[in-house]
Design a protein around this motif. Sequence first.
Motif, PDB file in Angstrom:
ATOM      1  N   GLY A  33     -18.828   3.553  -7.468  1.00  0.00           N
ATOM      2  CA  GLY A  33     -19.246   2.331  -8.140  1.00  0.00           C
ATOM      3  C   GLY A  33     -20.655   1.868  -7.846  1.00  0.00           C
ATOM      4  N   LYS A  34     -21.437   2.662  -7.111  1.00  0.00           N
ATOM      5  CA  LYS A  34     -22.789   2.234  -6.757  1.00  0.00           C
ATOM      6  C   LYS A  34     -23.842   2.901  -7.632  1.00  0.00           C
ATOM      7  CE  LYS A  34     -21.971   0.830  -1.976  1.00  0.00           C
ATOM      8  NZ  LYS A  34     -22.208  -0.608  -2.282  1.00  0.00           N
ATOM      9  N   GLY A  35     -24.900   2.151  -7.894  1.00  0.00           N
ATOM     10  CA  GLY A  35     -26.029   2.657  -8.654  1.00  0.00           C
ATOM     11  C   GLY A  35     -27.220   2.926  -7.752  1.00  0.00           C
ATOM     12  N   HIS A  36     -28.395   3.078  -8.352  1.00  0.00           N
ATOM     13  CA  HIS A  36     -29.586   3.482  -7.601  1.00  0.00           C
ATOM     14  C   HIS A  36     -30.126   2.370  -6.706  1.00  0.00           C
ATOM     15  CE1 HIS A  36     -32.336   6.783  -7.012  1.00  0.00           C
ATOM     16  NE2 HIS A  36     -33.391   6.017  -7.226  1.00  0.00           N
ATOM     17  N   SER A  37     -29.658   1.160  -6.894  1.00  0.00           N
ATOM     18  CA  SER A  37     -30.106   0.036  -6.069  1.00  0.00           C
ATOM     19  C   SER A  37     -29.346  -0.054  -4.756  1.00  0.00           C
ATOM     20  CB  SER A  37     -29.932  -1.284  -6.838  1.00  0.00           C
ATOM     21  OG  SER A  37     -28.544  -1.539  -7.065  1.00  0.00           O
ATOM     22  N   LEU A  38     -28.542   0.938  -4.437  1.00  0.00           N
ATOM     23  CA  LEU A  38     -27.599   0.845  -3.320  1.00  0.00           C
ATOM     24  C   LEU A  38     -28.219   0.582  -1.965  1.00  0.00           C
ATOM     25  CD1 LEU A  38     -26.099   4.434  -2.629  1.00  0.00           C
ATOM     26  CD2 LEU A  38     -28.391   3.971  -3.535  1.00  0.00           C
ATOM     27  N   THR A  58     -21.768   6.925  -7.733  1.00  0.00           N
ATOM     28  CA  THR A  58     -21.139   7.463  -8.946  1.00  0.00           C
ATOM     29  C   THR A  58     -21.748   6.902 -10.226  1.00  0.00           C
ATOM     30  OG1 THR A  58     -19.415   5.754  -8.878  1.00  0.00           O
ATOM     31  CG2 THR A  58     -18.933   7.864  -7.799  1.00  0.00           C
ATOM     32  N   GLU A  59     -22.388   5.729 -10.133  1.00  0.00           N
ATOM     33  CA  GLU A  59     -22.938   5.100 -11.337  1.00  0.00           C
ATOM     34  C   GLU A  59     -24.463   5.166 -11.386  1.00  0.00           C
ATOM     35  OE1 GLU A  59     -20.542   4.276 -13.465  1.00  0.00           O
ATOM     36  OE2 GLU A  59     -19.229   4.946 -11.834  1.00  0.00           O
ATOM     37  N   ASP A  60     -25.048   5.980 -10.559  1.00  0.00           N
ATOM     38  CA  ASP A  60     -26.517   6.073 -10.491  1.00  0.00           C
ATOM     39  C   ASP A  60     -27.066   6.627 -11.800  1.00  0.00           C
ATOM     40  OD1 ASP A  60     -29.227   6.738  -9.865  1.00  0.00           O
ATOM     41  OD2 ASP A  60     -28.692   6.860  -7.754  1.00  0.00           O
ATOM     42  N   HIS A  61     -27.979   5.901 -12.414  1.00  0.00           N
ATOM     43  CA  HIS A  61     -28.633   6.356 -13.637  1.00  0.00           C
ATOM     44  C   HIS A  61     -29.899   7.157 -13.347  1.00  0.00           C
ATOM     45  CE1 HIS A  61     -26.761   3.201 -16.617  1.00  0.00           C
ATOM     46  NE2 HIS A  61     -25.936   4.166 -16.282  1.00  0.00           N
ATOM     47  N   THR A  62     -30.613   6.811 -12.280  1.00  0.00           N
ATOM     48  CA  THR A  62     -31.901   7.450 -12.000  1.00  0.00           C
ATOM     49  C   THR A  62     -31.722   8.854 -11.436  1.00  0.00           C
ATOM     50  OG1 THR A  62     -32.978   5.307 -11.681  1.00  0.00           O
ATOM     51  CG2 THR A  62     -34.045   7.220 -10.694  1.00  0.00           C
ATOM     52  N   VAL A  63     -30.786   9.001 -10.494  1.00  0.00           N
ATOM     53  CA  VAL A  63     -30.416  10.324  -9.976  1.00  0.00           C
ATOM     54  C   VAL A  63     -28.894  10.418 -10.068  1.00  0.00           C
ATOM     55  CG1 VAL A  63     -30.615  11.998  -8.112  1.00  0.00           C
ATOM     56  CG2 VAL A  63     -32.374  10.240  -8.384  1.00  0.00           C
ATOM     57  N   PRO A  64     -28.373  10.812 -11.210  1.00  0.00           N
ATOM     58  CA  PRO A  64     -26.919  10.830 -11.406  1.00  0.00           C
ATOM     59  C   PRO A  64     -26.187  11.734 -10.419  1.00  0.00           C
ATOM     60  CG  PRO A  64     -28.052  10.945 -13.515  1.00  0.00           C
ATOM     61  CD  PRO A  64     -29.100  11.121 -12.449  1.00  0.00           C
ATOM     62  N   LEU A  65     -24.924  11.401 -10.196  1.00  0.00           N
ATOM     63  CA  LEU A  65     -24.067  12.150  -9.283  1.00  0.00           C
ATOM     64  C   LEU A  65     -24.103  13.651  -9.574  1.00  0.00           C
ATOM     65  CD1 LEU A  65     -21.788  12.457  -7.165  1.00  0.00           C
ATOM     66  CD2 LEU A  65     -20.165  11.791  -8.956  1.00  0.00           C
ATOM     67  N   LYS A  66     -24.108  14.021 -10.840  1.00  0.00           N
ATOM     68  CA  LYS A  66     -24.108  15.436 -11.228  1.00  0.00           C
ATOM     69  C   LYS A  66     -25.309  16.172 -10.631  1.00  0.00           C
ATOM     70  CE  LYS A  66     -23.739  18.381 -15.341  1.00  0.00           C
ATOM     71  NZ  LYS A  66     -23.649  18.392 -16.826  1.00  0.00           N
ATOM     72  N   VAL A  67     -26.450  15.484 -10.547  1.00  0.00           N
ATOM     73  CA  VAL A  67     -27.667  16.099 -10.011  1.00  0.00           C
ATOM     74  C   VAL A  67     -27.522  16.349  -8.511  1.00  0.00           C
ATOM     75  CG1 VAL A  67     -30.136  15.738  -9.574  1.00  0.00           C
ATOM     76  CG2 VAL A  67     -29.146  15.123 -11.804  1.00  0.00           C
ATOM     77  N   THR A  68     -27.109  15.321  -7.772  1.00  0.00           N
ATOM     78  CA  THR A  68     -26.990  15.469  -6.323  1.00  0.00           C
ATOM     79  C   THR A  68     -25.880  16.438  -5.952  1.00  0.00           C
ATOM     80  OG1 THR A  68     -27.721  13.163  -6.163  1.00  0.00           O
ATOM     81  CG2 THR A  68     -26.898  14.188  -4.157  1.00  0.00           C
ATOM     82  N   LYS A  69     -24.817  16.463  -6.732  1.00  0.00           N
ATOM     83  CA  LYS A  69     -23.743  17.432  -6.488  1.00  0.00           C
ATOM     84  C   LYS A  69     -24.280  18.855  -6.643  1.00  0.00           C
ATOM     85  CE  LYS A  69     -19.398  18.709  -5.876  1.00  0.00           C
ATOM     86  NZ  LYS A  69     -19.467  20.145  -6.082  1.00  0.00           N
ATOM     87  N   GLU A  70     -25.137  19.071  -7.619  1.00  0.00           N
ATOM     88  CA  GLU A  70     -25.708  20.411  -7.804  1.00  0.00           C
ATOM     89  C   GLU A  70     -26.619  20.770  -6.632  1.00  0.00           C
ATOM     90  OE1 GLU A  70     -28.313  22.913 -11.114  1.00  0.00           O
ATOM     91  OE2 GLU A  70     -27.210  21.123 -11.751  1.00  0.00           O
ATOM     92  N   VAL A  71     -27.369  19.792  -6.136  1.00  0.00           N
ATOM     93  CA  VAL A  71     -28.209  20.039  -4.961  1.00  0.00           C
ATOM     94  C   VAL A  71     -27.339  20.423  -3.764  1.00  0.00           C
ATOM     95  CG1 VAL A  71     -29.803  18.999  -3.300  1.00  0.00           C
ATOM     96  CG2 VAL A  71     -30.060  18.516  -5.742  1.00  0.00           C
ATOM     97  N   PHE A  72     -26.247  19.675  -3.557  1.00  0.00           N
ATOM     98  CA  PHE A  72     -25.347  19.999  -2.445  1.00  0.00           C
ATOM     99  C   PHE A  72     -24.767  21.405  -2.598  1.00  0.00           C
ATOM    100  CE2 PHE A  72     -20.982  20.078  -0.716  1.00  0.00           C
ATOM    101  CZ  PHE A  72     -21.304  19.992   0.625  1.00  0.00           C
ATOM    102  N   ASP A  73     -24.414  21.776  -3.802  1.00  0.00           N
ATOM    103  CA  ASP A  73     -23.878  23.119  -4.035  1.00  0.00           C
ATOM    104  C   ASP A  73     -24.899  24.196  -3.675  1.00  0.00           C
ATOM    105  OD1 ASP A  73     -21.480  22.062  -4.883  1.00  0.00           O
ATOM    106  OD2 ASP A  73     -21.930  22.240  -7.024  1.00  0.00           O
ATOM    107  N   MET A  74     -26.184  23.908  -3.899  1.00  0.00           N
ATOM    108  CA  MET A  74     -27.229  24.852  -3.515  1.00  0.00           C
ATOM    109  C   MET A  74     -27.267  25.010  -1.994  1.00  0.00           C
ATOM    110  SD  MET A  74     -30.190  23.579  -6.200  1.00  0.00           S
ATOM    111  CE  MET A  74     -31.517  24.539  -5.459  1.00  0.00           C
TER     112      MET A  74
END
Length: 268
Positions: free
Chosen positions: A241-246, A210-226
Amino acid sequence: MTTPTKTNPVIFIHGLWIHSAAWAPWIELFESRGYSASAPGWPGDGPTVADTRANADALNDQGLAEIFNHYAELVGTPEVKPIVVGHSFGGLIAEELLANNLVAAAVAIDPAGVKGVKALPFAQLKSAFPVLSNPANLHRTVSLNAKQFHYGFGNTLTEEESDALHDAWTIPGPGRPLFQGASANFFPHSPAKVDTHLADRGPLLLTSGTEDHTVPLKVTKEVFDMYAKGESDTEFHVFEGKGHSLTIDSGWNEVADVALNWLANKGF
């Protein structure tokens, strides 16, 4: 090393700026669960972090097509297809390998967006700025300093933990994949294009912090919707609460457990 009891081997694919050696704890965990596991690097990567840093030019001009072809060749056409687990751009490569029926299943952890994604959050632009700010970076590698890494990867971590990860695992990254990702919607045959409607393939798990700056949640959610518009077996998991270092920070076990449990539920 545990004697493999699982049929499908696992291949881990790293993303931009992180060396494949960072997968070592994952390999150990997966092998303890009966998988045969490996983490081959990108074309041009050295065998160690230090070697890759010392020979950064070997990664010049390595783009998505070159990286995909590299892993496609490594996978080959075995009787038993492997499972791939990829992070960031490695996640995108994992999706492409799955769409081409080269692998049995894929876990794409906070993957770079595919062609067709329209979301472009500010955090993503800021994370990519060290590369995209200079057109010459299309043909060369770029390294992140500790401050840039803390914003793009370690924003949920203390400065001390983020700096330690930066010192341990970061390598120069080729600029070409970021330029290709940023311009994907302008090119019909972009190497970031993935057939998201393909039904005849193995299962795919997409994840996002949810806290990813490099590939934000909004981006991956849109990919999933596709993907959801098609009939393919695709699932989505959100890490609060996880970022891109997860995949490399102190909470990596939680991410790995989700991947392992999902694979077990899919019969792997």
